[in-house]
Design a protein around this motif. Structure first.
Motif, short mmCIF file in Angstrom:
data_model
loop_
_atom_site.label_atom_id
_atom_site.label_comp_id
_atom_site.label_asym_id
_atom_site.label_seq_id
_atom_site.Cartn_x
_atom_site.Cartn_y
_atom_site.Cartn_z
N THR A 77 0.86 -1.18 0.00
CA THR A 77 0.00 0.00 0.00
C THR A 77 0.89 1.23 0.00
N ASP A 113 -2.61 5.49 -0.48
CA ASP A 113 -3.59 4.41 -0.24
C ASP A 113 -3.94 3.61 -1.49
N GLU A 114 -2.98 3.45 -2.38
CA GLU A 114 -3.16 2.61 -3.55
C GLU A 114 -2.58 1.24 -3.24
N ASP A 115 -3.39 0.19 -3.37
CA ASP A 115 -2.92 -1.17 -3.12
C ASP A 115 -2.37 -1.75 -4.42
#
Length: 186
Positions: free
Chosen positions: A170, A174-176
């Protein structure tokens, strides 16, 4: 005949309004692009981190019951491999002593707690190299290679010959970003 007197007050006000509108549009375009310009840098760092975890895990033995010298039988030939309910670190193992793939199941780290495979903090001159990043590792049996845990029923007794390693990185935005690899029992 009238002499050239310059601009009237109305012309100046209209010019300032038009200039302000143009500047507002330009600033909005530039700020949107500058925010997006950070994404590739973070994605690149996430990719580097995810791939390093994958490489570390894939270098380990398939299972606790597997031979580490290569001269004995594999698990599931004489002794069963670890049951799905027992995947994770054995006894008091820590990352520096993990010796098989499923020991990494449940590994979670973020920011300053993200360490190298030797248990050292990863730092740069500016501080923690992965400040704002986090990682989560899952390992489960996936003999049919569909990317879904074979222990769907939750019996904790599934034993197989293929483990799926899923590393989720992550980014600070907050990009997985998910990395997966299969490890076969051979």
């Amino acid at each position: 005949m009238r002499a050239n007197r310059g601009f009237t007050l109305i012309e100046l006000v209209v010019g300032m309004v038009v200039f302000s509108i143009v500047m507002l549009i330009v600033v909005n375009l530039i700020s949107a692009q500058s925010a997006r310009s950070v994404d590739p840098v973070l994605q690149s760092r996430a990719s580097e981190l995810g791939q390093s975890i994958i490489n570390e895990v894939m270098s380990k033995a398939f299972d606790e019951q597997s031979s580490r010298t290569g001269n004995a039988l594999r698990c599931n030939e004489l002794t069963p491999c670890t049951a799905s309910g027992n995947l994770g670190p054995d006894n008091a193992e820590v990352r520096g002593t993990f010796n098989d793939v499923d020991d990494y199941h449940g590994l979670i780290a973020s920011g300053e707690t993200i360490q190298s495979s030797l248990g050292q903090n990863i730092v740069s001159p500016d501080g923690a190299m992965y400040q704002g990043f986090s990682i989560a590792v899952q390992v489960f049996y996936d003999d049919n290679l569909d990317g879904v845990n074979d222990d769907i029923a939750g019996t904790a007794t599934v034993v197989g010959n293929v483990k799926l390693l899923r590393v989720t990185v992550t980014t600070p935005l907050d990009e997985d970003i998910v990395f997966t690899a299969h490890r076969w029992n051979f």
